[in-house]
Design a protein around this motif. Structure first.
Motif, short mmCIF file in Angstrom:
data_model
loop_
_atom_site.label_atom_id
_atom_site.label_comp_id
_atom_site.label_asym_id
_atom_site.label_seq_id
_atom_site.Cartn_x
_atom_site.Cartn_y
_atom_site.Cartn_z
N ALA A 251 8.69 -14.49 13.07
CA ALA A 251 10.14 -14.64 13.03
C ALA A 251 10.81 -13.35 12.55
O ALA A 251 11.84 -12.94 13.09
CB ALA A 251 10.52 -15.80 12.12
N ARG A 252 10.24 -12.72 11.54
CA ARG A 252 10.80 -11.46 11.05
C ARG A 252 10.73 -10.38 12.13
O ARG A 252 11.66 -9.58 12.29
CB ARG A 252 10.04 -11.02 9.80
N THR A 253 9.64 -10.35 12.87
CA THR A 253 9.47 -9.34 13.92
C THR A 253 10.49 -9.50 15.02
O THR A 253 11.15 -8.54 15.43
CB THR A 253 8.04 -9.42 14.50
N VAL A 254 10.64 -10.73 15.54
CA VAL A 254 11.58 -10.90 16.66
C VAL A 254 13.03 -10.79 16.20
O VAL A 254 13.89 -10.34 16.96
CB VAL A 254 11.34 -12.24 17.41
N THR A 255 13.30 -11.15 14.94
CA THR A 255 14.66 -10.98 14.43
C THR A 255 14.99 -9.50 14.31
O THR A 255 16.10 -9.07 14.69
CB THR A 255 14.82 -11.68 13.06
N GLY A 256 14.05 -8.72 13.82
CA GLY A 256 14.25 -7.28 13.76
C GLY A 256 14.51 -6.68 15.13
O GLY A 256 15.36 -5.79 15.30
N LEU A 257 13.78 -7.17 16.13
CA LEU A 257 13.98 -6.71 17.50
C LEU A 257 15.36 -7.11 18.02
O LEU A 257 16.08 -6.30 18.62
CB LEU A 257 12.89 -7.30 18.40
N ALA A 258 15.76 -8.36 17.77
CA ALA A 258 17.06 -8.85 18.25
C ALA A 258 18.22 -8.10 17.61
O ALA A 258 19.29 -7.99 18.21
CB ALA A 258 17.18 -10.34 17.96
N LEU A 259 18.02 -7.57 16.41
CA LEU A 259 19.09 -6.86 15.70
C LEU A 259 18.96 -5.34 15.81
O LEU A 259 19.68 -4.61 15.14
CB LEU A 259 19.07 -7.26 14.21
N SER A 260 18.09 -4.88 16.69
CA SER A 260 17.84 -3.44 16.82
C SER A 260 19.01 -2.71 17.47
O SER A 260 19.80 -3.31 18.20
CB SER A 260 16.58 -3.20 17.66
N PRO A 261 19.14 -1.41 17.22
CA PRO A 261 20.22 -0.63 17.86
C PRO A 261 20.14 -0.68 19.38
O PRO A 261 21.17 -0.68 20.06
CB PRO A 261 19.97 0.79 17.34
N GLU A 262 18.93 -0.72 19.92
CA GLU A 262 18.77 -0.74 21.37
C GLU A 262 19.35 -2.03 21.97
O GLU A 262 19.98 -2.00 23.04
CB GLU A 262 17.30 -0.61 21.74
N VAL A 263 19.13 -3.15 21.30
CA VAL A 263 19.69 -4.41 21.79
C VAL A 263 21.21 -4.37 21.69
O VAL A 263 21.92 -4.80 22.62
CB VAL A 263 19.11 -5.61 21.02
N LEU B 242 11.98 -0.87 25.01
CA LEU B 242 11.16 -0.74 23.81
C LEU B 242 9.75 -1.27 24.08
O LEU B 242 9.54 -2.09 24.98
CB LEU B 242 11.77 -1.53 22.65
N GLU B 243 8.79 -0.80 23.32
CA GLU B 243 7.45 -1.36 23.37
C GLU B 243 7.47 -2.76 22.77
O GLU B 243 8.15 -3.01 21.77
CB GLU B 243 6.47 -0.48 22.59
N THR B 244 6.74 -3.66 23.38
CA THR B 244 6.62 -5.00 22.81
C THR B 244 5.92 -4.91 21.46
O THR B 244 4.87 -4.27 21.35
CB THR B 244 5.81 -5.92 23.75
N PRO B 245 6.47 -5.51 20.43
CA PRO B 245 5.84 -5.41 19.10
C PRO B 245 4.50 -6.12 19.05
O PRO B 245 4.23 -7.04 19.83
CB PRO B 245 6.86 -6.09 18.18
N GLU B 246 3.66 -5.69 18.14
CA GLU B 246 2.39 -6.37 17.88
C GLU B 246 2.68 -7.58 16.99
O GLU B 246 3.34 -7.46 15.96
CB GLU B 246 1.42 -5.43 17.17
N PHE B 247 2.19 -8.72 17.40
CA PHE B 247 2.38 -9.94 16.65
C PHE B 247 1.12 -10.28 15.86
O PHE B 247 0.04 -9.75 16.16
CB PHE B 247 2.75 -11.09 17.60
N PRO B 248 1.22 -11.14 14.86
CA PRO B 248 0.03 -11.51 14.09
C PRO B 248 -1.08 -12.04 15.01
O PRO B 248 -0.82 -12.75 15.98
CB PRO B 248 0.54 -12.61 13.15
#
Length: 213
Positions: free
Chosen positions: A13-25, A166-172
């Motif tokens: 959840a923290r990872t995708v939230t960070g992505l959703a709030l990124s400057p690129e988005v 962006l590169e897809t983030p690595e998930f757990p």
């Protein structure tokens, strides 16, 4: 729900939230995303909404109903068994696009609030076999429901990253294992063992698609 899965849900959840709030988005907010018919902002809202569902539903996860399996859930789910242009799917896109019309700042405050509430929501169902109340007219165990949200976050996290370059983030690792296991089970149910076996080992004989959805 196992403590290990609780930690992975929180990390995802923290990872995708960070992505959703990124400057690129934010920069591409009104552009069409990798999901046809959905803007980047709409996709960001849809991705973060998976966290919101956990926060909203887990504290009230109490019922005497018998849960169905994950596979049966996807056999029944209307969105997974209709065309992308059918109303059940277009309504999802329209709703999230409408939410995005208020701009990225609104999502930032909402997403941050949901992350704060997620730890408490997850703690409320640790080591609990309760099932969710009235989820699409049936019930799932809290563990299985968490896996459905992980699937949404991983798949749409990839969509969102691809939408803005962006590169897809690595998930757990365990989160990815659970999601890949789920997708494999659904794909086998839809296409058969042989189709998936060939897709993974003999592409020259594989069917054109073995997509789970």
């Amino acid at each position: 729900m196992p403590l290990s899965l609780t930690a992975d849900v929180l990390a995802t959840a923290r990872t995708v939230t960070g992505l959703a709030l990124s400057p690129e988005v934010r920069e591409h907010w009104t552009d069409e995303s990798a999901c046809a018919g959905m803007t980047v902002g709409g996709l960001a809202h849809h991705t973060v909404r998976q966290v919101e569902l956990l926060v909203r539903l887990f504290p009230d996860a109490r019922t005497d109903q018998t849960p169905i399996s994950l596979l049966e859930h996807y056999r029944r789910a209307a969105w997974a068994n209709t065309d992308l242009d059918d109303e059940v799917n277009t309504s999802i896109r329209d709703t999230d696009n409408a939410r995005a019309s208020s701009g990225p700042a609104e999502l930032s405050g909402h997403a941050t609030e949901q992350l704060v509430g997620l730890a408490a929501a997850l703690a409320s169902v640790e080591d609990d076999d309760a099932v969710l109340l009235d989820w699409q007219s049936w019930s799932l165990s809290v563990e299985d429901f968490a896996v459905t949200r992980l699937m949404e976050m991983l798949v749409h996290g990839d969509d969102l990253a691809a939408s803005v370059g962006l590169e897809t983030p690595e998930f757990p690792e365990e989160a990815a294992r659970r999601v890949l296991s789920l997708l494999t089970e659904v794909a086998v149910d839809r296409h058969g063992q042989t189709g998936l076996l060939r897709a993974l080992s003999r592409p020259q004989r594989a069917p054109e698609s073995v997509s789970a959805f």
